[in-house]
Each structure stands twice: as C-alpha cells, then as structure tokens.
Design a protein around this motif. Structure first.
Motif, PDB file in Angstrom:
ATOM      1  N   VAL A   1      -8.080   6.107 -15.299  1.00  0.00           N
ATOM      2  CA  VAL A   1      -7.729   4.748 -15.697  1.00  0.00           C
ATOM      3  C   VAL A   1      -6.598   4.257 -14.798  1.00  0.00           C
ATOM      4  O   VAL A   1      -5.567   4.919 -14.658  1.00  0.00           O
ATOM      5  N   GLY A   2      -6.811   3.097 -14.182  1.00  0.00           N
ATOM      6  CA  GLY A   2      -5.800   2.507 -13.303  1.00  0.00           C
ATOM      7  C   GLY A   2      -5.629   1.034 -13.598  1.00  0.00           C
ATOM      8  O   GLY A   2      -6.584   0.350 -13.969  1.00  0.00           O
TER       9      GLY A   2
ATOM     10  N   TYR B   1      -6.196  12.320  -8.168  1.00  0.00           N
ATOM     11  CA  TYR B   1      -7.092  11.311  -7.595  1.00  0.00           C
ATOM     12  C   TYR B   1      -6.310  10.030  -7.299  1.00  0.00           C
ATOM     13  O   TYR B   1      -5.166   9.868  -7.714  1.00  0.00           O
ATOM     14  N   HIS B   2      -6.971   9.132  -6.599  1.00  0.00           N
ATOM     15  CA  HIS B   2      -6.487   7.771  -6.397  1.00  0.00           C
ATOM     16  C   HIS B   2      -7.668   6.857  -6.696  1.00  0.00           C
ATOM     17  O   HIS B   2      -8.823   7.240  -6.497  1.00  0.00           O
ATOM     18  N   ILE B   3      -7.368   5.659  -7.167  1.00  0.00           N
ATOM     19  CA  ILE B   3      -8.385   4.621  -7.236  1.00  0.00           C
ATOM     20  C   ILE B   3      -7.922   3.524  -6.296  1.00  0.00           C
ATOM     21  O   ILE B   3      -6.773   3.082  -6.355  1.00  0.00           O
ATOM     22  N   GLU B   4      -8.822   3.108  -5.409  1.00  0.00           N
ATOM     23  CA  GLU B   4      -8.533   2.012  -4.496  1.00  0.00           C
ATOM     24  C   GLU B   4      -9.329   0.790  -4.949  1.00  0.00           C
ATOM     25  O   GLU B   4     -10.497   0.896  -5.299  1.00  0.00           O
ATOM     26  N   MET B   5      -8.663  -0.375  -4.944  1.00  0.00           N
ATOM     27  CA  MET B   5      -9.316  -1.632  -5.288  1.00  0.00           C
ATOM     28  C   MET B   5      -9.289  -2.549  -4.072  1.00  0.00           C
ATOM     29  O   MET B   5      -8.241  -2.750  -3.463  1.00  0.00           O
ATOM     30  N   VAL B   6     -10.462  -3.097  -3.718  1.00  0.00           N
ATOM     31  CA  VAL B   6     -10.589  -4.027  -2.602  1.00  0.00           C
ATOM     32  C   VAL B   6     -11.163  -5.337  -3.147  1.00  0.00           C
ATOM     33  O   VAL B   6     -12.191  -5.328  -3.817  1.00  0.00           O
TER      34      VAL B   6
ATOM     35  N   PRO C   1      -7.800   3.628   2.642  1.00  0.00           N
ATOM     36  CA  PRO C   1      -8.852   3.727   3.657  1.00  0.00           C
ATOM     37  C   PRO C   1      -9.764   2.502   3.778  1.00  0.00           C
ATOM     38  O   PRO C   1     -10.349   2.287   4.828  1.00  0.00           O
ATOM     39  N   HIS C   2      -9.879   1.692   2.728  1.00  0.00           N
ATOM     40  CA  HIS C   2     -10.740   0.515   2.782  1.00  0.00           C
ATOM     41  C   HIS C   2      -9.931  -0.775   2.828  1.00  0.00           C
ATOM     42  O   HIS C   2     -10.474  -1.860   2.646  1.00  0.00           O
ATOM     43  N   GLY C   3      -8.621  -0.659   3.055  1.00  0.00           N
ATOM     44  CA  GLY C   3      -7.759  -1.833   3.176  1.00  0.00           C
ATOM     45  C   GLY C   3      -7.325  -2.448   1.859  1.00  0.00           C
ATOM     46  O   GLY C   3      -6.810  -3.560   1.834  1.00  0.00           O
ATOM     47  N   GLY C   4      -7.523  -1.738   0.754  1.00  0.00           N
ATOM     48  CA  GLY C   4      -7.167  -2.271  -0.557  1.00  0.00           C
ATOM     49  C   GLY C   4      -5.840  -1.744  -1.069  1.00  0.00           C
ATOM     50  O   GLY C   4      -4.987  -1.309  -0.307  1.00  0.00           O
ATOM     51  N   LYS C   5      -5.684  -1.793  -2.387  1.00  0.00           N
ATOM     52  CA  LYS C   5      -4.501  -1.276  -3.079  1.00  0.00           C
ATOM     53  C   LYS C   5      -4.889   0.012  -3.779  1.00  0.00           C
ATOM     54  O   LYS C   5      -6.000   0.118  -4.309  1.00  0.00           O
ATOM     55  N   MET C   6      -3.969   0.976  -3.812  1.00  0.00           N
ATOM     56  CA  MET C   6      -4.258   2.251  -4.455  1.00  0.00           C
ATOM     57  C   MET C   6      -3.290   2.519  -5.598  1.00  0.00           C
ATOM     58  O   MET C   6      -2.133   2.141  -5.526  1.00  0.00           O
ATOM     59  N   VAL C   7      -3.813   3.182  -6.645  1.00  0.00           N
ATOM     60  CA  VAL C   7      -2.974   3.726  -7.699  1.00  0.00           C
ATOM     61  C   VAL C   7      -3.285   5.212  -7.802  1.00  0.00           C
ATOM     62  O   VAL C   7      -4.418   5.646  -7.568  1.00  0.00           O
ATOM     63  N   ASP C   8      -2.264   5.990  -8.121  1.00  0.00           N
ATOM     64  CA  ASP C   8      -2.404   7.435  -8.253  1.00  0.00           C
ATOM     65  C   ASP C   8      -2.725   7.798  -9.696  1.00  0.00           C
ATOM     66  O   ASP C   8      -2.101   7.278 -10.625  1.00  0.00           O
ATOM     67  N   ILE C   9      -3.703   8.683  -9.879  1.00  0.00           N
ATOM     68  CA  ILE C   9      -4.082   9.175 -11.194  1.00  0.00           C
ATOM     69  C   ILE C   9      -4.344  10.665 -11.066  1.00  0.00           C
ATOM     70  O   ILE C   9      -5.346  11.072 -10.473  1.00  0.00           O
ATOM     71  N   ASP C  10      -3.441  11.465 -11.603  1.00  0.00           N
ATOM     72  CA  ASP C  10      -3.536  12.918 -11.497  1.00  0.00           C
ATOM     73  C   ASP C  10      -3.737  13.322 -10.032  1.00  0.00           C
ATOM     74  O   ASP C  10      -2.947  12.969  -9.192  1.00  0.00           O
TER      75      ASP C  10
ATOM     76  N   ALA D   1       0.829  -1.203   0.000  1.00  0.00           N
ATOM     77  CA  ALA D   1       0.000   0.000   0.000  1.00  0.00           C
ATOM     78  C   ALA D   1       0.862   1.251   0.000  1.00  0.00           C
ATOM     79  O   ALA D   1       0.580   2.215  -0.693  1.00  0.00           O
ATOM     80  N   MET D   2       1.914   1.241   0.777  1.00  0.00           N
ATOM     81  CA  MET D   2       2.783   2.412   0.820  1.00  0.00           C
ATOM     82  C   MET D   2       3.613   2.526  -0.447  1.00  0.00           C
ATOM     83  O   MET D   2       3.932   3.618  -0.876  1.00  0.00           O
ATOM     84  N   ALA D   3       3.946   1.423  -1.070  1.00  0.00           N
ATOM     85  CA  ALA D   3       4.728   1.464  -2.292  1.00  0.00           C
ATOM     86  C   ALA D   3       3.921   2.072  -3.427  1.00  0.00           C
ATOM     87  O   ALA D   3       4.478   2.685  -4.315  1.00  0.00           O
TER      88      ALA D   3
END
Length: 132
Positions: free
Chosen positions: A114-115, A36-41, A25-34, A15-17
């Motif tokens: 797009v992530g 924003y972030h998209i989190e996937m759980v 915040p929901h315990g998933g994985k995040m990718v940065d987009i501009d 998650a930190m990487a």
C-alpha cells in the motif's frame, strides 16, 4: 550555516527525497514499502504503477490492485488497476474532479503493498476543474 543547510535540503529532487535509489526507472515518483517500491507515472489522463524490487528493478510477475482517489471535498472513489505489459498496472484519472491524493493497494506474490501519493496539480488544471 543553518540557512545553507535548509536551502540545500529544499533543493533535493522529489524522486530522491522519496527514495534512496535516485531517479525512478520510468520517470515517476516512488514510495518505499518494506523491501519493495511502488512507482507511479502520470501520463495521458492515466496513472501507471510499477512494483519494483529493493534495487528499483521492475518486477513483471502478475499483480492486481486498486486505487482510491481522495478529493478536496472529502469524497473518495475507487478504481481497479488494469494489468499491462512489463508489469505495468494502469488506471484512468477520475473525470469528476481533481484528486488531492491517491492510495494504491497492490497484491504482488501474495503480499499486499500500500502506497500513498500526493497529487501535484497545476494552477491551469485547478482553474478548469480537471487534469490532463
């Protein structure tokens, strides 16, 4: 010294990487987009996606989108996201095999986000050909 730095780098949590904001915040994985972030759980044979602001706060305005699953054999399948409560967008995991990655495309307030997420598959799931 270089070995210590290499070992310390490998010890960083996924998650930190993927984001400089710590845990998702929901315990998933995040990718940065501009900005924003998209989190996937992943849970209960489904993937749930959340659009987050620059501070990793969940945005709850209406969003739409789809997910493209890519498989080891080179095939792909696409499924639409289903809007849920509190900004959640959900899609069922494919039943026709194990995907290697998925690309999510979300439209939020007129902006296309797009992530891409790599699928981490257990040896047990690989052995019987699908994920739980």
């Amino acid at each position: 010294m270089a070995l210590v730095v290499a070992i310390a780098t490998l010890a960083i949590s996924p998650a930190m990487a993927q984001s400089g904001h710590g845990a998702a915040p929901h315990g998933g994985k995040m990718v940065d987009i501009d900005n924003y972030h998209i989190e996937m759980v992943k849970a209960n044979n489904a993937l749930t996606f959340y659009v987050l602001d620059a501070n990793a706060k969940t945005l709850t305005k209406t969003a739409t989108g789809s997910v493209e699953f890519a498989f080891e054999n080179g095939s792909k399948s696409t499924a639409n996201l289903i809007a849920g409560k509190n900004g959640a967008l959900t899609v069922a995991l494919p039943k026709n095999g194990i995907h290697t990655n998925c690309t999510v495309t979300i439209t939020y307030e007129g902006k296309k986000l797009v992530g891409k997420f790599k699928n981490e598959v257990s040896a047990a799931d690989k052995a019987h050909g699908h994920q739980h």
